[in-house]
Design a protein around this motif. Structure first.
Motif, PDB file in Angstrom:
ATOM      1  N   THR A 106       0.759  -1.243   0.005  1.00  0.00           N
ATOM      2  CA  THR A 106       0.053   0.055   0.149  1.00  0.00           C
ATOM      3  C   THR A 106       0.975   1.234   0.092  1.00  0.00           C
ATOM      4  O   THR A 106       1.825   1.349   0.928  1.00  0.00           O
ATOM      5  CB  THR A 106      -0.990  -0.043   1.163  1.00  0.00           C
ATOM      6  N   ARG A 114      -5.796   4.849   6.021  1.00  0.00           N
ATOM      7  CA  ARG A 114      -6.622   3.520   6.673  1.00  0.00           C
ATOM      8  C   ARG A 114      -6.147   3.455   8.364  1.00  0.00           C
ATOM      9  O   ARG A 114      -6.869   3.206   9.081  1.00  0.00           O
ATOM     10  CB  ARG A 114      -6.174   2.301   6.217  1.00  0.00           C
ATOM     11  N   ARG A 117      -8.185   5.699  10.500  1.00  0.00           N
ATOM     12  CA  ARG A 117      -9.434   5.187  10.701  1.00  0.00           C
ATOM     13  C   ARG A 117      -9.432   4.188  11.886  1.00  0.00           C
ATOM     14  O   ARG A 117     -10.562   3.841  12.273  1.00  0.00           O
ATOM     15  CB  ARG A 117     -10.045   4.608   9.315  1.00  0.00           C
ATOM     16  N   GLU A 133       1.691  -2.151   5.900  1.00  0.00           N
ATOM     17  CA  GLU A 133       0.651  -1.818   6.678  1.00  0.00           C
ATOM     18  C   GLU A 133       0.953  -1.595   8.073  1.00  0.00           C
ATOM     19  O   GLU A 133       0.581  -0.747   8.746  1.00  0.00           O
ATOM     20  CB  GLU A 133      -0.509  -2.647   6.469  1.00  0.00           C
ATOM     21  N   LEU A 182      -7.187  -6.956   9.439  1.00  0.00           N
ATOM     22  CA  LEU A 182      -6.975  -6.281   7.993  1.00  0.00           C
ATOM     23  C   LEU A 182      -6.334  -7.563   7.382  1.00  0.00           C
ATOM     24  O   LEU A 182      -5.419  -8.502   7.694  1.00  0.00           O
ATOM     25  CB  LEU A 182      -5.549  -5.498   8.532  1.00  0.00           C
ATOM     26  N   VAL A 217     -11.064  -5.614   7.715  1.00  0.00           N
ATOM     27  CA  VAL A 217     -10.803  -4.674   6.772  1.00  0.00           C
ATOM     28  C   VAL A 217      -9.966  -5.333   5.635  1.00  0.00           C
ATOM     29  O   VAL A 217      -9.070  -5.907   5.774  1.00  0.00           O
ATOM     30  CB  VAL A 217     -10.099  -3.498   7.053  1.00  0.00           C
ATOM     31  N   LYS A 219      -8.479  -5.058   1.825  1.00  0.00           N
ATOM     32  CA  LYS A 219      -8.259  -4.447   0.751  1.00  0.00           C
ATOM     33  C   LYS A 219      -8.242  -5.208  -0.531  1.00  0.00           C
ATOM     34  O   LYS A 219      -7.963  -6.251  -0.712  1.00  0.00           O
ATOM     35  CB  LYS A 219      -6.626  -4.055   0.979  1.00  0.00           C
ATOM     36  N   THR A 241     -10.506   4.745  -2.732  1.00  0.00           N
ATOM     37  CA  THR A 241      -9.483   5.580  -2.238  1.00  0.00           C
ATOM     38  C   THR A 241      -8.377   6.109  -3.457  1.00  0.00           C
ATOM     39  O   THR A 241      -7.786   5.323  -4.280  1.00  0.00           O
ATOM     40  CB  THR A 241      -8.634   5.361  -1.136  1.00  0.00           C
ATOM     41  N   CYS A 251     -11.549  -0.671  -0.644  1.00  0.00           N
ATOM     42  CA  CYS A 251     -11.534  -1.224   0.737  1.00  0.00           C
ATOM     43  C   CYS A 251     -12.781  -1.721   1.286  1.00  0.00           C
ATOM     44  O   CYS A 251     -13.638  -0.853   1.245  1.00  0.00           O
ATOM     45  CB  CYS A 251     -10.514  -0.393   1.531  1.00  0.00           C
ATOM     46  N   TRP A 253     -14.895  -2.288   4.382  1.00  0.00           N
ATOM     47  CA  TRP A 253     -15.005  -2.193   5.656  1.00  0.00           C
ATOM     48  C   TRP A 253     -16.106  -2.883   6.131  1.00  0.00           C
ATOM     49  O   TRP A 253     -17.605  -2.467   5.540  1.00  0.00           O
ATOM     50  CB  TRP A 253     -15.007  -0.643   6.069  1.00  0.00           C
TER      51      TRP A 253
END
Length: 413
Positions: A106, A114, A117, A133, A182, A217, A219, A241, A251, A253
């Motif tokens: 990412t 992210r 959040r 990440e 994640l 979450v 991706k 995004t 993504c 959620w």
């Protein structure tokens, strides 16, 4: 090609691109993280490895480091490639990567978004790969841990982030409780993209089913079919995004993390703008105003053009086309000031371009089968002033017509 042992460096031929693919093994990571490997990497990092010097540089490195030279060169080049992508996320000058892991990593602004959040949460990155990440999450999360099934990438993550708890585990067999999970399933294999989410590694449908009811979450690729995701049983928020002018990802959620009432969200990180399907969408259709606006790709991809238009007092040229128009340009947004509206006839366009002394010509197209490069070549603009041509379809059925707007792009764009 040749292999250097079951756990060593492997060079394979990728039939799709005809290029050599480097696969690291555990002994390569052990060497690169040793004192000797670190010293060798410092030495190789001093080589330019540019197009002009690469043959000589590679020959010199091979003569000194023999069988380790490929891993040293690849690591050096990957570190250079990673620096702009991960700038601000961590100091990656000493990190280890694989090419595929870096491609999927990412970008720093998206990872930071992210992580923001997820601020204050306990987070388990269950597909942590080489740790990008985790680098963002460790500054915002109350607790963070990572796991991966790939032992080589996990060894690289241990080197890259020695202060983060890591373990080897299969994402399809949950090993954590009471934490946000994640997940970043791989969408490439041997350099090839996988477009079917059920062909991800791990498969998206399996992840959705196994973690159903948990705060997850996930991706995904930005072009993923939203309806297909819903058919797989996902009932949360889909966030698209963009950063640096490009759509970076979609993504997923899960419902426990989604904002109530929001099913789709677009985040334009370059100007910190968020648009959701809970926003008003009373965006009318009308004649062109002073400006034409091509909304950011995240807004278009998320299906939120009308919501964005309503926010900024804009209207659509056609209800099925993503172009917006208005008499005032939103702050920080690139727009096209209309000089003239023309039919899509090349002789007419050529005359208009000549009259405006058009030189460099940008062509934007929506809803019409036009090849911008081929049209530009046929129009042969040869003047001094850069202009833009916005081509679109307006209306439907018997009233459908194709129009071209000759424009000036906004200053500073």
């Amino acid at each position: 090609m040749a292999a250097r042992g079951a756990q060593g460096l492997v060079l394979q031929c990728d039939d799709h691109r005809g290029q050599a693919v480097l696969t690291f093994g555990r002994d390569d990571v052990a060497y690169l993280t040793s004192d000797a490997g670190a010293a060798a990497l410092d030495e190789v990092a001093r080589c330019p490895l540019t197009d002009a010097s690469r043959v000589a540089d590679v020959a010199a490195i091979r003569s000194r480091y023999a069988g380790r030279s490929t891993a040293l060169i690849e690591t050096t080049l990957l570190r250079r490639k990673a620096a702009p992508k991960l700038a601000g996320l961590a100091d990656v000058s000493g990190w280890l990567f694989t090419d595929e892991a870096l491609q999927q990593a990412t970008a720093a602004p998206v990872a930071a978004h992210r992580a923001a959040r997820l601020a204050g949460a306990s987070v388990h990155d269950a597909t942590c790969s080489i740790g990008t990440e985790l680098a963002a999450l460790r500054s915002t999360a109350a607790f963070v841990m990572g796991s991966d099934l790939d032992e080589v990438r996990l060894a690289m993550a241990r080197h890259n982030l020695p202060d983060v708890a890591l373990c080897r585990a299969d994402a399809l067999r949950p090993v954590s409780r009471d934490a946000v999970v994640l997940l970043d399933p791989a969408r490439r294999s041997g350099g090839r993209r996988r477009f079917d989410p059920r062909a991800y590694t791990p498969p998206l449908d399996a992840l959705i089913e196994i973690y159903r009811g948990r705060a997850t979450v996930i991706k995904c690729a930005p072009g993923i079919d939203f309806d297909a995701v819903r058919r797989l049983g996902f009932d949360g928020e889909i966030e698209v995004t963009s950063a640096g002018g490009s759509v970076r990802e979609a993504c997923l959620w899960a419902a426990p993390l989604a904002v109530p009432g929001v099913r789709r969200r677009a985040c334009v990180l370059d100007r910190a703008e968020v648009v959701t399907d809970a926003d008003p969408d009373d965006c009318p259709t009308g004649l062109p105003g002073r400006w034409i606006i091509d909304p950011d790709g995240a807004i278009v991809r998320a299906g939120l053009v009308r919501h964005y238009g309503a926010r900024h007092g804009l209207w659509q040229l056609d209800p099925d086309i993503a172009y917006l128009t208005g008499d005032k340009l939103p702050a920080g947004v690139r727009g096209f000031e209309v000089i003239e509206q023309l039919p899509l006839r090349e002789k007419t366009l050529r005359q208009a371009l000549s009259a405006q002394d058009c030189g460099a010509l940008e062509i934007l197209v929506r809803g019409v089968d036009v090849d911008p490069d081929a049209l530009r070549h046929r129009l042969r603009p040869s003047g001094n002033i850069p202009l833009s041509l916005v081509i679109t379809r307006i209306g439907s059925g018997a009233g459908e017509r194709t129009v071209a707007f000759l424009c000036r792009a906004s200053v500073g764009s």
